[in-house]
Design a protein around this motif. Structure first.
Motif, short mmCIF file in Angstrom:
data_model
loop_
_atom_site.label_atom_id
_atom_site.label_comp_id
_atom_site.label_asym_id
_atom_site.label_seq_id
_atom_site.Cartn_x
_atom_site.Cartn_y
_atom_site.Cartn_z
N VAL A 39 0.85 -1.20 0.00
CA VAL A 39 0.00 0.00 0.00
C VAL A 39 0.88 1.24 0.00
N TYR A 40 1.84 1.25 0.91
CA TYR A 40 2.71 2.41 1.04
C TYR A 40 3.43 2.75 -0.26
N ILE A 41 3.94 1.73 -0.92
CA ILE A 41 4.72 1.98 -2.14
C ILE A 41 3.86 2.62 -3.24
N GLN A 42 2.56 2.41 -3.17
CA GLN A 42 1.66 3.02 -4.16
C GLN A 42 1.47 4.51 -3.93
N VAL A 43 1.69 4.96 -2.70
CA VAL A 43 1.42 6.36 -2.39
C VAL A 43 2.68 7.17 -2.04
N THR A 103 -5.22 9.59 -0.27
CA THR A 103 -6.34 9.26 0.62
C THR A 103 -7.10 8.05 0.09
N GLN A 104 -7.38 8.00 -1.20
CA GLN A 104 -8.12 6.88 -1.78
C GLN A 104 -7.38 5.56 -1.60
N VAL A 105 -6.09 5.55 -1.86
CA VAL A 105 -5.32 4.31 -1.72
C VAL A 105 -5.30 3.87 -0.26
N LEU A 106 -5.04 4.81 0.64
CA LEU A 106 -5.01 4.45 2.06
C LEU A 106 -6.38 3.96 2.54
N GLU A 107 -7.45 4.63 2.12
CA GLU A 107 -8.79 4.18 2.50
C GLU A 107 -9.08 2.79 1.96
N GLY A 110 -8.10 -0.16 4.03
CA GLY A 110 -8.83 -0.46 5.25
C GLY A 110 -8.08 -0.08 6.52
N ASN A 111 -6.91 0.49 6.39
CA ASN A 111 -6.11 0.87 7.56
C ASN A 111 -6.46 2.31 7.93
N MET A 112 -7.48 2.46 8.75
CA MET A 112 -7.95 3.79 9.11
C MET A 112 -6.94 4.56 9.95
N CYS A 113 -6.07 3.86 10.64
CA CYS A 113 -5.02 4.54 11.39
C CYS A 113 -4.10 5.28 10.41
N ALA A 114 -3.77 4.63 9.30
CA ALA A 114 -2.92 5.26 8.28
C ALA A 114 -3.66 6.44 7.64
N VAL A 115 -4.93 6.27 7.36
CA VAL A 115 -5.73 7.36 6.78
C VAL A 115 -5.73 8.56 7.73
N ASN A 116 -5.98 8.31 9.00
CA ASN A 116 -6.01 9.38 9.99
C ASN A 116 -4.65 10.05 10.15
N MET A 117 -3.58 9.27 10.10
CA MET A 117 -2.25 9.86 10.20
C MET A 117 -1.98 10.76 9.01
#
Length: 144
Positions: A39-43, A103-107, A110-117
């Protein structure tokens, strides 16, 4: 240095070499957030782009007042042969789009902690620029 439209990628190349956005992007999520590497590498590059572009928009007024014309906004305007105003609008829109993609990729992960960060980082990055007087963003500006 005389810039031409054929050197279209040069302004951003220089921008990336003179900034610290990559460091911010790589340090954003602590290990405890458990952001999956796939996920991270995509963003990662989108976060870097967002950080760079937002900084350029929010720093522009300070640089303009100081007479600085050797920056990303002016370089990009030169190679795209667009006005400074249109270039700033383009850059702001690209920053908005990059934020949306992150935001879309993080959402979708399903990792809402990452989205919120990410959202906290975005809010904090704005606050950083608006609260430091050196950016002059607290001043009232008449736009004609």
């Amino acid at each position: 240095m005389k810039l031409t439209s054929a050197s279209a990628s040069w302004p951003y190349f220089l921008r990336r070499k003179t900034g610290s956005s990559i460091a911010y992007a790589f340090m954003l999520f602590p290990k405890e957030v458990n952001v999956d590497a796939t996920v991270y590498i995509q963003v990662a590059d989108e976060m870097t782009l967002y950080i760079d572009l937002l900084n350029d928009v929010l720093s522009f007024y300070k640089e303009y007042l100081a007479g600085e014309r050797k920056n990303y906004v002016y370089n990009r305007a030169a190679v795209t042969q667009r006005s400074i105003e249109d270039t700033l609008r383009d850059i702001a829109e690209e920053a908005i789009q990059a934020n949306s993609r992150v935001t879309q990729v993080l959402e979708s992960s399903g990792n809402m902690c990452a989205v919120n960060m990410w959202r906290k980082f975005v809010n904090g990055y704005f606050a950083f620029h608006f609260t430091l007087k050196r950016y002059h963003l607290h001043e009232s500006v008449d736009v004609e």
